[in-house]
Design a protein around this motif. Structure first.
Motif, short mmCIF file in Angstrom:
data_model
loop_
_atom_site.label_atom_id
_atom_site.label_comp_id
_atom_site.label_asym_id
_atom_site.label_seq_id
_atom_site.Cartn_x
_atom_site.Cartn_y
_atom_site.Cartn_z
N ILE A 383 0.84 -1.20 0.00
CA ILE A 383 0.00 0.00 0.00
C ILE A 383 0.87 1.25 0.00
O ILE A 383 0.61 2.23 -0.72
CB ILE A 383 -0.96 -0.01 1.21
CG1 ILE A 383 -1.99 -1.12 1.06
CG2 ILE A 383 -1.65 1.35 1.36
CD1 ILE A 383 -2.90 -1.29 2.26
N LEU A 384 1.95 1.22 0.79
CA LEU A 384 2.86 2.37 0.87
C LEU A 384 3.51 2.65 -0.48
O LEU A 384 3.58 3.80 -0.92
CB LEU A 384 3.94 2.10 1.92
CG LEU A 384 5.02 3.18 2.07
CD1 LEU A 384 4.39 4.50 2.52
CD2 LEU A 384 6.10 2.74 3.05
N VAL A 385 3.97 1.61 -1.16
CA VAL A 385 4.63 1.80 -2.46
C VAL A 385 3.67 2.36 -3.50
O VAL A 385 4.01 3.29 -4.25
CB VAL A 385 5.25 0.47 -2.94
CG1 VAL A 385 5.65 0.55 -4.40
CG2 VAL A 385 6.44 0.10 -2.09
N VAL A 386 2.45 1.81 -3.56
CA VAL A 386 1.46 2.31 -4.50
C VAL A 386 1.12 3.77 -4.19
O VAL A 386 0.98 4.61 -5.09
CB VAL A 386 0.19 1.45 -4.47
CG1 VAL A 386 -0.92 2.07 -5.33
CG2 VAL A 386 0.48 0.03 -4.95
N THR A 387 1.02 4.09 -2.91
CA THR A 387 0.71 5.46 -2.49
C THR A 387 1.81 6.42 -2.91
O THR A 387 1.53 7.50 -3.46
CB THR A 387 0.53 5.51 -0.96
OG1 THR A 387 -0.54 4.64 -0.58
CG2 THR A 387 0.21 6.93 -0.51
N ILE A 388 3.05 6.07 -2.66
CA ILE A 388 4.17 6.94 -3.03
C ILE A 388 4.21 7.14 -4.55
O ILE A 388 4.42 8.26 -5.03
CB ILE A 388 5.51 6.34 -2.53
CG1 ILE A 388 5.56 6.38 -1.00
CG2 ILE A 388 6.69 7.10 -3.13
CD1 ILE A 388 6.77 5.68 -0.41
N ALA A 389 3.99 6.07 -5.30
CA ALA A 389 3.99 6.19 -6.77
C ALA A 389 2.89 7.13 -7.24
O ALA A 389 3.11 7.96 -8.13
CB ALA A 389 3.82 4.81 -7.40
N ALA A 390 1.70 7.03 -6.64
CA ALA A 390 0.59 7.92 -7.02
C ALA A 390 0.88 9.36 -6.65
O ALA A 390 0.59 10.29 -7.42
CB ALA A 390 -0.70 7.44 -6.35
N VAL A 391 1.45 9.57 -5.47
CA VAL A 391 1.80 10.93 -5.03
C VAL A 391 2.80 11.56 -6.00
O VAL A 391 2.68 12.74 -6.36
CB VAL A 391 2.37 10.89 -3.60
CG1 VAL A 391 3.05 12.22 -3.25
CG2 VAL A 391 1.26 10.60 -2.60
#
Length: 533
Positions: A383-391
């Motif tokens: 979840i953290l990796v997907v979130t950082i990529a989206a940000v």
């Protein structure tokens, strides 16, 4: 008083026994494809149906990308391309339902590709498919956040005409929506099934809250104007070519039904429930989307004003024209971004499960960390990796929102390519007799994983009909992938060019280089975690 108490005790014991038996069956089913039960099964049919419906969100998607099929197709082209896409999507997910019934894992397409591919290309083709799904779902999450952010800005413009939307404000709204999705997925993870069930109600109620006043209050076009008028605003050589280019907008509105596939390891009786949920969601969303398409086209009496709406979204101008009330228009229009935000919640859940599953099978850098789950069995690192990529993707808005708009086409091209590879391999295995009936296989035999025999699951369309559906799926997906790379107009400028081909080809190139120089020594396809004779 004793008898009612004993009756309740017997009912409770029966319920606990049934739950325990269901859990054992789910673990055994997952074990047959070589996987251990790590995530918790919290979803039943209604909650995963809500999840599928709100991710698919066809009527909301139709309103959000309305200009794409309308400018290249006109009213008639919008309707007929919708029907074609609906039929193609239903065929696609009939095919995918057969596959998920065979192997209900979070990996979905890359697992299926691995179990059906010839040995000489099994590892690479599965690896490439996995990367396409990852980039496709990241694109779906980012585009959903961007659409809702820009729609909120459109609502502000609707009520305050002097307001000039800025890129940095869109970025902040984007980040806020990402934060809301993260909160539900991490802090309230155990409530996700109930949340999705509630959103299903909003999805249905919201549709009628818009359509009823729209049709009752608005002026209506004639049937001949709606069903017989085509357009080619992109300047293509023929109206037929323009129609196929505009079809991508409707394809985006139907993208994402495989979200439930990537949640398979959190669904009770997944090999039966997942096919039921995704096919039901395609049927429900198709009906709602078609109803919204007709309602919008019949009440859009001034197409020029709608397409030139300062909000950036024609549906807001159509609602205002129908209601003759800014307040009423605002309430109706606000339903759309609210529901799109809830779609972002599901998109994050599905994309993070895909990342977690691919990392579990050693397909991503840092797979040891990405494959971990917390005490609630939630893949927090994914979840953290997907979130950082989206940000980080949101920062593209500061340069050009047009570039981020191409993420819509990237989402279609990447995910549709993963569907296409899976469907083509299923036809090949079907024609060569490589899949046996489930009844022919011993219960404790390892199946539907690389190196193991293939067996049909409970959902299976037999004979020539099944083969015909698979063939139509391949044709539809091939056309869809091809036209997802086309720009909206002839002789495009750099700002109007469709750069999805760069994203898709770039992902393929990067993943291939990573595979050649590193991953081929670690990635062998889906890892068999349970050995069986």
């Amino acid at each position: 008083m004793q008898e009612p108490i004993e009756l309740r005790d017997r009912q409770l014991d029966s319920k606990l026994a049934s739950t325990s038996q269901s859990r054992v069956q789910d673990e055994q089913g997952l074990g047959r494809v070589g996987k251990k039960q790590i995530l918790k099964r919290r979803f039943g049919f209604l909650s995963i149906l809500g999840f599928s419906c709100t991710i698919l969100a066809s009527w909301e998607g139709i309103l959000s990308t309305f200009t794409i099929p309308f400018e290249n197709g006109g009213p008639a082209g919008t309707i007929y391309s919708f029907l074609l896409v609906w039929a193609g999507t239903f065929s696609t997910f009939l095919t995918m339902s057969e596959l998920v019934s065979m192997a209900p894992t979070s990996g979905g397409q890359y697992h299926w590709v691995s179990m059906m591919s010839p040995k000489w290309c099994q590892k690479y083709l599965s690896f490439l498919t996995g990367w396409l799904i990852v980039i496709g779902w990241l694109g779906a999450f980012a585009s959903t956040c961007y659409l809702s952010a820009s729609q909120i800005q459109g609502l502000v413009v609707l009520n305050h005409p002097s307001y000039v939307p800025t890129a940095w404000q869109a970025v902040l709204l984007f980040w806020f929506i990402v934060a809301a999705a993260v909160f539900v997925n991490v802090m309230a993870s155990t409530m996700l099934p109930k949340f999705e069930g509630f959103v299903l109600i909003l999805h249905l109620v919201g549709f009628f809250a818009i359509v009823i006043p729209l049709l009752y209050l608005g002026n209506h076009n004639s049937a001949s104007d709606v069903f017989g008028q085509f357009a080619n605003d992109g300047g293509f050589q023929t109206e037929g070519l323009s129609f196929l280019v505009g079809m991508v907008g409707n394809m985006f509105a139907f993208t994402g039904a495989d979200a439930a596939v990537h949640m398979s390891e959190e669904i009770h009786d997944a090999e039966k429930v997942v096919p039921q949920s995704i096919l039901t969601s395609v049927l429900i969303n198709g009906l709602l989307g078609f109803g919204m398409t007709l309602s919008t086209l019949f009440t859009m009496t001034d197409a020029t004003a709608a397409l030139a709406s300062p909000t950036g979204y024609p549906y807001m101008e159509i609602f205002c024209s129908a209601t003759s009330s800014i307040g009423g228009c605002t309430v109706m229009s606000a339903i759309v971004p609210i529901l799109v935000i809830t779609t972002a919640v599901g998109s994050l859940a599905s994309s993070s499960r895909m990342v977690w599953s691919f990392a579990r099978d050693r397909g991503l850098p840092g797979w040891r960390f990405l494959s971990r789950v917390n005490a609630q069995a939630v893949p927090q690192w994914s979840i953290l990796v997907v979130t950082i990529a989206a940000v980080l993707l949101a920062l593209i808005i500061l340069g050009s929102a047009a570039v981020l708009n191409d993420v819509v086409s990237l989402c279609v091209s990447a995910l549709y390519t993963s569907y296409l590879i899976s469907a083509f391999l299923l036809i090949w295995k079907r024609c060569t007799g490589g899949i046996r009936e489930q009844s022919e296989m011993p219960v404790d035999t390892l199946v539907n994983t690389p190196g193991a025999p293939l067996a049909w699951g409970p959902f299976h369309i037999r004979g020539a009909l099944g083969l015909a559906i698979n063939a139509f799926t391949v044709v539809y997906l091939t056309v869809g992938v091809f036209f997802s790379f086309w720009p909206d107009e002839m002789n495009p400028t750099p700002s109007t060019m469709n750069w999805a081909v760069v994203g898709t080809a770039g992902t393929s190139l990067v993943s291939t280089l990573y595979y050649v120089f590193w991953a081929k020594y670690e990635y062998t396809g889906p890892v068999v975690e349970i050995d069986r004779d």
